[in-house]
Design a protein around this motif. Structure first.
Motif, PDB file in Angstrom:
ATOM      1  N   LYS A 130     136.601  22.786  79.498  1.00 31.04           N
ATOM      2  CA  LYS A 130     137.616  22.118  79.966  1.00 31.04           C
ATOM      3  C   LYS A 130     137.547  20.639  79.406  1.00 31.04           C
ATOM      4  CE  LYS A 130     139.197  25.284  82.479  1.00 31.04           C
ATOM      5  NZ  LYS A 130     140.708  25.780  82.385  1.00 31.04           N
ATOM      6  N   GLN A 131     136.380  20.028  79.362  1.00 34.02           N
ATOM      7  CA  GLN A 131     136.208  18.576  78.934  1.00 34.02           C
ATOM      8  C   GLN A 131     136.960  18.403  77.546  1.00 34.02           C
ATOM      9  OE1 GLN A 131     135.253  16.001  80.796  1.00 34.02           O
ATOM     10  NE2 GLN A 131     135.850  14.626  79.179  1.00 34.02           N
ATOM     11  N   LYS A 134     140.526  18.562  78.060  1.00 34.53           N
ATOM     12  CA  LYS A 134     141.128  17.395  78.605  1.00 34.53           C
ATOM     13  C   LYS A 134     140.974  16.275  77.540  1.00 34.53           C
ATOM     14  CE  LYS A 134     139.589  14.065  82.086  1.00 34.53           C
ATOM     15  NZ  LYS A 134     138.727  13.649  83.134  1.00 34.53           N
ATOM     16  N   GLN A 138     144.256  14.721  76.447  1.00 30.17           N
ATOM     17  CA  GLN A 138     144.255  13.228  76.491  1.00 30.17           C
ATOM     18  C   GLN A 138     144.518  12.527  75.081  1.00 30.17           C
ATOM     19  OE1 GLN A 138     143.985  11.347  79.042  1.00 30.17           O
ATOM     20  NE2 GLN A 138     144.499   9.323  77.891  1.00 30.17           N
TER      21      GLN A 138
END
Length: 258
Positions: A130-131, A134, A138
């Motif tokens: 998920k990071q 993300k 981003q």
């Protein structure tokens, strides 16, 4: 009189009351439990810590154990004496069976721990995924933002160039209008100069004609004066002749009558 329920309420673990009652754990027995005993009961670490903390506080208050003993009576420790409770009976009547049970529980706990570790690892991987997702989002967002800013910059530059071009066109139009205005003013001034020159020439010509006419009129007047003077002289001569003739006639008449 302090009871097991009061103790659990003070520790903030009142939800464990059914478990302790099922295992035959009373207030006095609870005060003797250790960290390992609580782990054997498969309590959560947070609940174990709360209970151990309250046990320590209770040991600092000796009256609690005395009241607990009075509440249980002379029969002694119900946790150790009761043969109908699973946790007590197996541990007191058959130590080997208790050991095997504890080994099974340990194996189950280890399996559970391993599953928890696997789940934790999976969760960590999921969190990392998920990071990463993300970070990817981003990064994409940053790229999109940079692209949008670049497009905005280009749009502003194009708009600015168009405005500058329009301003230059307006300046050219104004310059052309000023040139046309100057040319028109020069043309009008030239026309006015020609008109003034023509008017002056016409005025000079009229003035010259008037002077000539005046001269001619003066000549005619002079001629008229000469004619009048000659006529007057002729009349004077005629008059003088008539007078002279009259005198001669008169003299002739006088001579006759003499």
């Amino acid at each position: 009189m302090s009871t097991l329920k009061d103790f659990l309420d003070r520790a903030g673990t009142s939800h464990l009351l059914p478990l302790f009652e099922e295992q035959g754990v009373d207030i006095e027995t609870l005060l003797d439990l250790t960290k390992d005993d609580l782990n054997d009961l498969e309590l959560a670490d947070a609940d174990s810590n709360k209970i151990l903390s309250e046990i320590q506080k209770s040991k600092e208050r000796p009256s609690l154990r005395r009241r607990a003993t009075e509440a249980i009576g002379p029969g002694g420790n119900a946790f150790r004496a009761s043969s109908g409770k699973k946790f007590v009976a197996q541990g007191a009547a058959n130590p080997e069976a208790r050991v095997r049970e504890l080994e099974k529980e340990k194996a189950a706990l280890l399996a559970k721990l391993e599953a928890t570790e696997k789940e934790k690892s999976a969760i960590s991987k999921l969190v990392q995924s998920k990071q990463d997702e993300k970070n990817s989002v981003q990064k994409l967002l940053d790229e999109k933002t940079a692209l949008i800013e670049e497009e905005k910059k280009k749009a502003r530059e194009v708009a600015l160039a168009e405005v500058q071009e329009e301003i230059q066109n307006l300046k050219n139009i104004i310059s052309k209008k000023d040139t046309e205005k100057a040319d028109l003013l020069a043309s009008r001034e030239a026309d006015m100069a020609k008109a003034r020159e023509s008017a002056e020439k016409e005025r000079d010509a009229i003035e010259a004609r008037r002077v000539q006419e005046i001269k001619q009129l003066g000549v005619r007047l002079t001629q008229k004066d000469d004619e009048r003077e000659k006529l007057r002289q002729d009349k004077d001569r005629e008059k003088a002749e008539i007078i002279a003739q009259h005198e001669r006639v008169k003299q002739d008449m006088n001579h006759k009558f003499e």
